[in-house]
Design an enzyme around this catalytic site. Structure first.
Site, short mmCIF file in Angstrom:
data_model
loop_
_atom_site.label_atom_id
_atom_site.label_comp_id
_atom_site.label_asym_id
_atom_site.label_seq_id
_atom_site.Cartn_x
_atom_site.Cartn_y
_atom_site.Cartn_z
N SER A 57 70.87 -28.11 -5.14
CA SER A 57 70.34 -27.98 -3.77
C SER A 57 69.12 -27.07 -3.85
CB SER A 57 71.39 -27.39 -2.84
OG SER A 57 72.42 -28.32 -2.60
N LYS A 100 70.16 -32.33 3.01
CA LYS A 100 71.08 -31.25 2.68
C LYS A 100 70.73 -29.98 3.46
CE LYS A 100 74.24 -28.84 0.52
NZ LYS A 100 74.34 -28.37 -0.87
N LYS A 153 70.29 -18.69 0.43
CA LYS A 153 69.33 -19.49 -0.35
C LYS A 153 68.95 -20.77 0.40
CE LYS A 153 70.61 -22.77 -2.87
NZ LYS A 153 71.13 -23.79 -3.78
#
Lengths: 248, 248
Positions: free
Chosen positions: A95, A170, A238
């Site tokens: 990701s 995502k 993140k």
């Protein structure tokens, strides 16, 4: 099929195990050699670098923490680009920032290597079960070619658009999940500190517009005092940082 | 039962209509006289002030925009406190700050009047249908006494704790609803601006941890370009401000 697998951490290890179980011969690499032990014990070959792995496989999968790790593994010294076979494919299942997916794909294209970004949702339990939800960006023909391999690790693999689109999707998912968790937490803390039983609040609101998968999954854990994490807060941060960077 | 009803706006008007329909005789009051027209046409008596309404009824209901309006109607000049009958009950169904519920209840107790806070969830459509979710704070005996009246306006009425607890629960609900809407909006805007079809994103994420009642109810409207509001943004801001004030 001989498949290269780079990054055998919490997610990568069970994903690689599912590929082995599906009958694929793996060539594995991790910067931490110990992380390869499980895959090697299951019959994988050891790679000496990302370049070495890429030179031995027509399909390479990466599962790494964030954008810099993917960039280093793909384009750094002894990276995938150095060993890339013409016509081979990199599927990056990390990701990361969509802009980095596009940048790496562009650099690999110059070496004749195709790339898909294919981040996953579901966490370690679904990685173990092989039931990840896989969101893919890239060329449709390449996607169709690797889809059977993806479905050895996930219960779904959906092409969302051109390269980077898997990570955009995502990030959209992570924005919703992270904020829904924060909203639930703030609501239950406010109620508790204001003297109302949070279980009463949960029961009162879950059937209405406040209802969510997060609320149904997490509120009962919170109410039971079970704060075992299903995901690390650093990884939420993140993802949200990557969302902010993408937005900018 | 003869019931006083103060505040016949978007929510109060259909709620009063459902009480009339259930056979209750109403005495109504609104600072904007025109808002009483519908109730008067349905046979309600006209009150000349909150004090006048309170002097004529053993049960008074208020449905007002925010804390200052409730305080004024209850404790201001010609307010409910001035006309309150001993042993009567005020049910404030407005969504206000829990601290104000407690303050008003304390002042009315000195006049021998009981109070419940009983904010609702569901908006105008459920007010019209009489299917509001009613979250109540206050004395259990008083709650049981007025519950049949509440259920003429709602499909559920749950006692959440002592006075103020209805509004605490409502604030918890609003925190979750407002943030879930914001999260969905940010996610769909990010995806769209990053070049990914928001319908693809919705389909990809709705079955996972990002799923919610908000997402299922609102995303299809957004994707269809239907931005007809189900609730006013000023009221969301009011609720979140009340949540912040309560937290402080």
């Amino acid at each position: 099929m001989k498949i290269g697998f780079i990054g055998l951490g919490i997610m990568g290890k069970p994903m690689a195990a599912n590929l082995s179980k599906a009958g694929h011969q793996l060539v594995v690499y991790d910067v931490v050699p110990d992380r390869m032990a499980d895959a090697l014990a299951k019959g994988a070959e050891r790679g000496s670098s990302p370049a070495d792995v890429a030179s031995r496989c027509d399909l390479v999968i990466t599962m790494l923490p964030n954008s810099p790790h993917v960039k280093e593994a793909a384009l750094g010294a002894h990276g995938i680009a150095e060993g890339a076979r013409r016509g081979s494919v990199l599927v990056d299942m990390s990701s990361i920032a969509p802009a980095v997916s596009r940048e790496v794909a562009g650099a690999l294209a110059a070496k004749g290597m195709e790339m898909l970004d294919a981040p996953v949702s579901g966490g370690e339990p679904k990685a173990v079960d092989g039931t990840l939800a896989i969101m893919v960006g890239g060329n449709a023909g390449v996607f169709e070619k690797v889809k059977p391999v993806l479905l050895a690790m996930g219960s779904s693999a959906v092409l969302c658009g051109p390269i980077g689109s898997g990570n955009v999707t995502k990030l959209a998912n992570q924005i919703i999940v992270a904020l829904n968790i924060a909203a639930m937490s703030e609501a239950l803390v406010l109620a508790t500190k204001a003297g109302v039983n949070p279980e009463t609040v949960f029961d009162a609101v879950k059937g209405g517009l406040a209802g969510s998968t997060v609320l149904n999954a997490k509120a009962p854990m919170v109410l039971a005092g079970n704060f075992k994490p299903g995901f690390r807060i650093e990884l939420h941060i993140k993802d949200l940082q990557n969302a902010l960077d993408t937005a900018h």
